[in-house]
Design an enzyme around this catalytic site. Structure first.
Site, PDB file in Angstrom:
ATOM      1  N   GLU A 191       2.519  -0.518  -3.943  1.00 40.63           N
ATOM      2  CA  GLU A 191       1.906  -1.422  -2.872  1.00 40.63           C
ATOM      3  C   GLU A 191       0.518  -1.483  -3.369  1.00 40.63           C
ATOM      4  OE1 GLU A 191       1.168  -2.449   0.020  1.00 40.63           O
ATOM      5  OE2 GLU A 191       1.076  -1.168   1.376  1.00 40.63           O
ATOM      6  N   HIS A 204       9.807   1.271   2.850  1.00 41.10           N
ATOM      7  CA  HIS A 204       9.803   3.126   3.336  1.00 41.10           C
ATOM      8  C   HIS A 204      10.011   2.900   5.017  1.00 41.10           C
ATOM      9  CE1 HIS A 204       5.267   4.122   3.309  1.00 41.10           C
ATOM     10  NE2 HIS A 204       4.847   2.993   2.738  1.00 41.10           N
TER      11      HIS A 204
END
Ligand SMILES: *[C@@H]1O[C@H](CO)[C@@H](O)[C@H](O)[C@H]1NC(C)=O
Ligand SMILES: *[C@@H]1O[C@H](CO)[C@@H](O)[C@H](O)[C@H]1NC(C)=O
Ligand SMILES: *[C@@H]1O[C@H](CO)[C@@H](O)[C@H](O)[C@H]1NC(C)=O
Ligand SMILES: *[C@@H]1O[C@H](CO)[C@@H](O)[C@H](O)[C@H]1NC(C)=O
Ligand SMILES: *[C@@H]1O[C@H](CO)[C@@H](O)[C@H](O)[C@H]1NC(C)=O
Ligand SMILES: *[C@@H]1O[C@H](CO)[C@@H](O)[C@H](O)[C@H]1NC(C)=O
Ligand SMILES: *[C@@H]1O[C@H](CO)[C@@H](O)[C@H](O)[C@H]1NC(C)=O
Ligand SMILES: *[C@@H]1O[C@H](CO)[C@@H](O)[C@H](O)[C@H]1NC(C)=O
Ligand SMILES: *[C@@H]1O[C@H](CO)[C@@H](O)[C@H](O)[C@H]1NC(C)=O
Length: 361
Positions: free
Chosen positions: A202, A98
């Site tokens: 994550e 990202h």
């Protein structure tokens, strides 16, 4: 957290083994990123054709002579898959990190020690929220750079378009995938409709940036993106008390890869995820360490072999990470494990309150 809540978390997460059935190998020699001689710090995927090495392939023919490197690579991969035994397959994973999120900016703003020891545990400050954060202006820019790269690679370099897309459920990944693959000239057969997968999130630390929004909220933001089967309404993994260890993360990375490799017949697969999670996927795939800057993309040619027997793997427990219950007095240059310099009124939390896990869904 109250003890009764902890007990509930423990009960929900206490399962011991997963069965894994795939053996993954990174096939080297095609992309610069898996070559030890490539410096990840300075590497730029946009100026290097995503790292695709200029070379010949044994599959080259007189008809492929005039084709681009990507077209010849595609032909080569088709040839590889046509000539491997039935239980073996090759896929090209295109892993994107990202763009910069507000948590990344806040870590730079406060400094890593103060961030890890204190601020990361808050939802934000008076002006910025970093709980499941959105992209900063810089992060949006990085996603637009990726968009421009893919637009050129698909139209000019003969790069094959991804045949399926997956993303982490965090806002920063959803937004990055959305901007990256927007307005591209994609084959009608392979539209950009990313499936949201829990295990692409994550590493689950105590930081609020690792706590996801509920499903209803994600669906309201991205109504066209399907959730994988079983995606829960609430985030059942983030507790704010204990975090995932790298070993535990690798086990769930293997779980999500096994899922994709067993259920998706696509050869070209796009995954939008995070630095820590992509590092874990690379470990499971046998790729060398390669750190991605925010917004960067890495291709990995994977050989996957379905093994005869499933192998049981235990998931290690989650653990607590040291932190302070009040802001640091100073930014400690000696920060390390248990190295948070907490004010005397706020002793560091360093011992595990509880050992839980392993987890699966
Ligand atoms: C996995 O694949 C590698 C490379 O092909 C091979 O050396 C290894 O023995 C395999 N492992 C298992 C458990 O099959
Ligand atoms: C790349 O570096 C790693 C770690 O230093 C080493 O184990 C590996 O053998 C190297 N690979 C090649 C192809 O040189
Ligand atoms: C990679 O590049 C960075 C930045 O130029 C440099 O500091 C580092 O030493 C390089 N690493 C290697 C292994 O050459
Ligand atoms: C690969 O070939 C292209 C086209 O011939 C050239 O522009 C590019 O610089 C080459 N890349 C490398 C890394 O040699
Ligand atoms: C909040 O954090 C951001 C960094 O993400 C910083 O730019 C801003 O100045 C901070 N606000 C306050 C009130 O400290
Ligand atoms: C990006 O997200 C917006 C808002 O959900 C949506 O309208 C748009 O279609 C999405 N674009 C792509 C390429 O998915
Ligand atoms: C889902 O998340 C949204 C946004 O954070 C929140 O407003 C809403 O109350 C949540 N729904 C439930 C049932 O908790
Ligand atoms: C999700 O969390 C909210 C707020 O804690 C709660 O009201 C709701 O019942 C939960 N939903 C489910 C399906 O667990
Ligand atoms: C995957 O399988 C489906 C159903 O059999 C088929 O329609 C699709 O074209 C296949 N996709 C690829 C990339 O082979």
């Amino acid at each position: 957290m109250k003890l009764s809540t902890l007990a509930a978390v423990h009960a929900a997460l206490a399962t011991i083994t997963i069965a894994t059935s795939m053996n993954y190998t990174t096939v080297t020699g095609y992309f610069l990123q898996d070559d030890n001689a490539t410096n990840a710090t300075t590497f730029d995927y946009t100026t290097t054709n995503l790292g695709l090495i200029n070379r010949t392939y044994p599959s080259d023919t007189s008809t492929t002579q005039t084709q681009t490197q990507w077209q010849r690579f595609t032909h080569h991969l088709t040839t590889l898959n046509a000539n491997t035994p039935p239980h073996t397959t090759h896929k090209l994973l295109i892993l994107g990190r990202h763009g910069e999120g507000h948590h990344n900016a806040a870590e730079s703003f406060y400094g890593t020690p103060a961030w890890n020891c204190y601020y990361s545990l808050l939802n934000g400050n008076a002006t910025t929220s970093w709980a499941d954060p959105t992209l900063t202006e810089e992060g949006i820019e990085q996603a637009l750079v990726a968009n421009k790269f893919f637009a050129h690679a698909l139209s000019e370099s003969g790069m094959p378009a991804p045949q399926s897309y997956y993303t982490s459920p965090m806002q920063r990944c959803l937004a990055t995938a959305n901007l990256t693959f927007s307005g591209l000239d994609l084959p009608a057969k392979y539209p950009f409709i990313p499936t949201i997968k829990e295990f692409l999130r994550e590493g689950i630390s105590l930081h609020t940036c690792d706590r996801r929004h509920n499903r209803t909220y994600i669906a309201s933001m991205y109504p066209d993106y399907p959730f994988e089967a079983g995606f829960a309404e609430n985030d059942t993994y983030w507790t704010g008390v204990v975090g995932e260890t790298p070993d535990a993360q690798d086990v769930r990375s293997r779980t999500v890869l096994d899922d994709i490799f067993s259920n998706d017949n696509s050869t070209y697969i796009s995954i939008t995820s995070h630095s820590g999670e992509i590092a874990s996927l690379l470990r499971v795939l046998g790729h060398r360490v390669f750190s991605l800057r925010t917004g960067a993309v890495i291709p990995v040619l994977v050989k996957a072999e379905t093994m005869k027997d499933e192998v049981s793997t235990s998931t290690p427990s989650f653990t607590i990470s040291p932190h302070c219950t009040a802001p640091l007095v100073t930014s400690a240059s000696s920060f390390g494990v248990g190295g948070c310099l907490c004010p005397s009124s706020a002793a560091p939390v360093t011992t595990p309150l509880i050992s839980i896990g392993p987890f699966r869904r």
